[in-house]
Design an enzyme around this catalytic site. Structure first.
Site, PDB file in Angstrom:
ATOM      1  N   ASP A  76       0.848  -1.209  -0.113  1.00  0.00           N
ATOM      2  CA  ASP A  76       0.096  -0.104   0.073  1.00  0.00           C
ATOM      3  C   ASP A  76       0.892   1.223  -0.093  1.00  0.00           C
ATOM      4  O   ASP A  76       1.948   1.208   0.312  1.00  0.00           O
ATOM      5  CB  ASP A  76      -0.879  -0.043   1.229  1.00  0.00           C
ATOM      6  CG  ASP A  76      -2.189   0.724   1.157  1.00  0.00           C
ATOM      7  OD1 ASP A  76      -2.137   1.610   0.264  1.00  0.00           O
ATOM      8  OD2 ASP A  76      -3.210   0.511   1.968  1.00  0.00           O
ATOM      9  N   ASP A  93     -10.840   1.793  -3.061  1.00  0.00           N
ATOM     10  CA  ASP A  93     -11.507   1.538  -1.903  1.00  0.00           C
ATOM     11  C   ASP A  93     -12.855   1.568  -1.934  1.00  0.00           C
ATOM     12  O   ASP A  93     -13.311   0.971  -0.861  1.00  0.00           O
ATOM     13  CB  ASP A  93     -10.934   2.474  -0.874  1.00  0.00           C
ATOM     14  CG  ASP A  93      -9.497   1.891  -0.284  1.00  0.00           C
ATOM     15  OD1 ASP A  93      -8.983   1.104  -0.455  1.00  0.00           O
ATOM     16  OD2 ASP A  93      -9.040   3.096   0.525  1.00  0.00           O
TER      17      ASP A  93
END
Ligand code: DGJ
Length: 711
Positions: free
Chosen positions: A449, A513
């Site tokens: 990430d 997301d």
């Protein structure tokens, strides 16, 4: 020197490389046939523009590196100087290396220099067998003293018939939003100054003939393969030229070439098609699939526990999730953020890449063993480039930050970026990642990430985004070299690092997301312009989306997530038995269709009603296909018209029927077309030209259609 003709698939690139200056691009686009030298000369002559009043006395030369010295007054391909001098160039062609083997990409290396400016330029072009063109410039400082480079950008011409532009923008949870407009005079410049690719990055910048769509129109597109600051642009000049280009955005002082030093641009990918956007994707997808490093094993159905537990890590709870996942048919379990020292929420811990002894008294191995014991692969979340000020790493090495002296960049999710251009910071991160993978048995996947923009990203007082981007690539390459069996996902607050440079060293992207299936339809459709489905993570979220609060049936969520690297991001330990059974049926459907979904040709339907979307995947041999018809909203028209199913063999007959093993979507009463109960058998031509009526689906419902040849 000569006029070069690179020909692959149905694409031609013709370069007038007779010198004395840089090669002029005579043509980039559709194949112009087998031309001999005289034919190429005639084509070249035919494309030289006339000299018009109030202009240069010679036609301007638009080369792959446009220069004012060649009469170019648009965006220059090179900007830089040596203490205020050598700021303009007139490169002379020194030589060409041309290699056009029948069974490999055509390759040209152009060598040029400007001795007065003390610069040497190399241009590398490849045209692969599918027609995908790549360009990279290399500039070397052959002079005395440093040369400061401000911009070096490959550029390609596009013919005047391309009058519309399409590109993508976006934000967190709304990545890849298309924007379209007429191509008028001036420059349409898409700059990303995020220090990462960016949620708003245009994966492709497309120019095309009026009204081009997924299945029609002539289109030209470029992609800038760089995960740091970058620019991609389209410029149309009143003088008549139209160009597409892209490269790295450099900060003042970021690239200072010492004598003998050189700088390489990112690769600019360029693709042409006369079959609309699907034609572009076709070339890009097949290019990516042919890479030696492209994932070959079936893409494991994934449970990512982020939206199931967030930071609430508890061994028993996670074990229960793994058990349920195994029952449902999941093949990979990913432990997301929250497992390392001090990471009880997003305010602390980044940088301290040691398992949190308080939460995990026996370490991660018991969970890993439990997961792998169920036959699932185990993946772990990391965010190696970042540090929280509330961390031991920060307290010990405050100077390891990417920052200007004397102040910190504005905080973002309570975090700062580590300066990986510093060998000691780089070595620490590499050692920690290496140790995590070496010290545990069974971690076969990293979700990598990166959750902040790089702002004021200073490295020893100088701009550091370029160095940071290169260091991240090195880190990934080195780690992969040490752990070749470990797959890596590129995640960046969802889809803020999706580009072909990061994908050269990772195995899939996390597209967003946002797991809301309605939003995801668009995000996936447009991410799929560049990437084939198997590289795009697509998860079934909870009934009520955590990011939009919309509520969707499982069928709609699953039908949307079907067309990618499939997964689940939902607390499946708390779902009902009925939901569990339905979820297992969707996972089974995905697995059955996976060989098709992850190898076939992606098609998207140009339906006249914007509330009806359809897309599909057709097998390479055209024996099989799967389509989804999704209703996004209500329509003004009661029956919006048959949905065409493109991409099949026009002469073969196919049986079309709804996917059998999963519940039918909700439809308005008595609205089922007569063919649906039994299926229908039609030729590929009829399916592409006439299509089939679909039920009046309620909004936010999808119908999955399976298609098999009967011939
Ligand atoms: C952002 C990612 O996009 C999410 O999927 C999740 O991994 C969080 N970070 C964790 O902090």
């Amino acid at each position: 020197m000569t006029i070069l003709h690179l020909r692959r698939a149905r694409t031609s690139l013709v370069l007038d490389a007779r010198g004395p200056g840089l090669p002029r691009v005579v043509h980039w686009g559709g194949d112009v046939g087998d031309l001999d030298d005289e034919g190429l000369r005639q084509l070249t002559d035919a494309t030289v523009p006339p000299v018009v009043p109030s202009s240069f006395d010679e036609p301007a030369v638009l080369s792959l590196l446009p220069e004012p010295s060649a009469g170019w007054s648009g965006r220059p391909g090179l900007a830089g100087h040596r203490d205020g001098r050598d700021w303009s160039t007139a490169f002379r062609l020194d030589g060409l290396d041309v290699d056009q083997p029948a069974d490999a990409p055509a390759r040209v290396v152009v060598r040029a220099s400007d001795p007065a400016a003390g610069l040497a330029l190399t241009i590398e072009l490849t045209l692969d067998r599918r027609g995908l063109l790549t360009i990279r410039h290399r500039l070397r400082n052959d002079g005395d003293g440093a040369y400061e480079l401000r911009e070096l950008t490959p550029v390609l011409p596009v013919p005047a018939v391309a009058t519309e532009l399409l590109d993508l923008t976006g934000r967190w949870c709304r990545e890849r939003s298309p924007q379209r407009h007429p191509w008028q005079h001036g420059a349409w410049v898409r700059e990303g100054r995020h220090g990462r690719t960016g949620h708003d990055a245009t994966l492709l910048l497309v120019a095309g003939t009026p009204g081009f769509g997924f299945g029609h129109g002539e289109v030209w597109a470029v992609h800038t393969a760089w995960s740091g600051d970058h620019v991609t642009f389209a410029e149309r000049r009143p003088t008549g030229e139209s160009t597409l280009g892209g490269g790295e955005l450099l900060a003042p002082g970021e690239i200072r070439l010492g004598p003998g030093e050189s700088y390489d641009t990112p690769l600019l990918y360029a693709v042409w098609s006369d079959a609309g956007l699907d034609g572009l994707s076709d070339v890009l997808h097949s290019h990516l699939r042919a890479r030696p490093g492209h994932p070959r094993s079936p893409r494991p159905v994934t449970l990512n526990v982020w939206e199931a537990v967030y930071f609430d890590h508890d061994l028993d709870r996670l074990r229960a999730l793994a058990d349920r996942a195994a029952q449902i048919g999941v093949e990979r379990f990913v432990l997301d953020d929250g497992w390392f020292r001090g990471r009880r929420d997003d305010t602390a811990g980044l940088g301290d890449w040691y398992v949190d002894e308080g939460v995990w008294p026996d370490g991660l191995q018991p969970l890993i063993d439990h997961v792998t014991g169920q036959g699932l692969q185990f993946g772990l979340w990391v965010e190696p480039e970042m540090v929280n000020p509330d961390s031991d790493l920060f307290r010990a090495h405050r100077d390891w930050l990417l920052a200007v002296p004397g102040r910190l960049p504005p905080a973002w999710r309570n975090q700062q970026a580590l300066d990986l251009g510093r060998p000691e910071a780089y070595d620490y991160v590499l050692e920690r990642l290496d140790a995590l993978l070496s010290d545990h048995r069974g971690i076969s996947y990293l979700k990598w990430d990166q959750n902040r923009d790089l702002t004021e990203a200073g490295h020893h007082g100088r701009p550091g985004v370029h160095g940071q981007t290169a260091a991240v690539y090195r880190l990934l390459d080195e780690l992969r070299g040490r752990h070749p069996g470990v797959e890596i996902e590129s995640c960046s607050s969802g889809g803020a690092r999706v580009d072909l440079a990061i994908l050269a060293r990772t195995d899939r992207v996390w597209a967003s997301d946002c797991n809301d299936a309605l939003e995801r339809l668009a995000i996936q459709r447009w991410t799929g312009l560049l990437l084939p489905p198997e590289l795009i993570g697509t998860h079934i979220g909870p009934e009520r989306s955590h990011t939009t609060h919309r509520v969707h049936d499982l069928g709609f969520r699953a039908a949307t997530a079907l067309f990618g690297h499939h997964g689940i991001e939902w607390d499946i330990a708390s779902i009902s038995a009925a939901e569990q059974a339905e979820l297992a049926a969707w996972v089974a459907l995905h697995k059955r269709l996976r060989p098709l979904l992850h190898a076939g040709r992606v098609v998207r339907v140009d339906h006249p009603d914007p509330a009806v979307w359809a897309h599909g995947v057709v097998a390479g041999d055209k024996t099989q296909a799967v389509y989804a018809v999704a209703r996004l909203a209500t329509s003004v028209t009661q029956v919006p018209g048959a949905v065409r199913l493109p991409g099949l063999d026009p002469d073969r007959r196919y049986r079309v029927r709804p996917a059998a093993d999963v519940p039918a979507p909700a439809t308005i009463d008595r609205s089922t077309p007569i063919w649906l109960a039994t299926g229908v058998t039609l030729t590929g031509a009829a399916l592409a030209r006439v299509g089939v009526q679909v039920p009046a689906l309620h909004p936010e419902q999808s119908l999955i259609l399976e298609v098999d040849t009967v011939d």
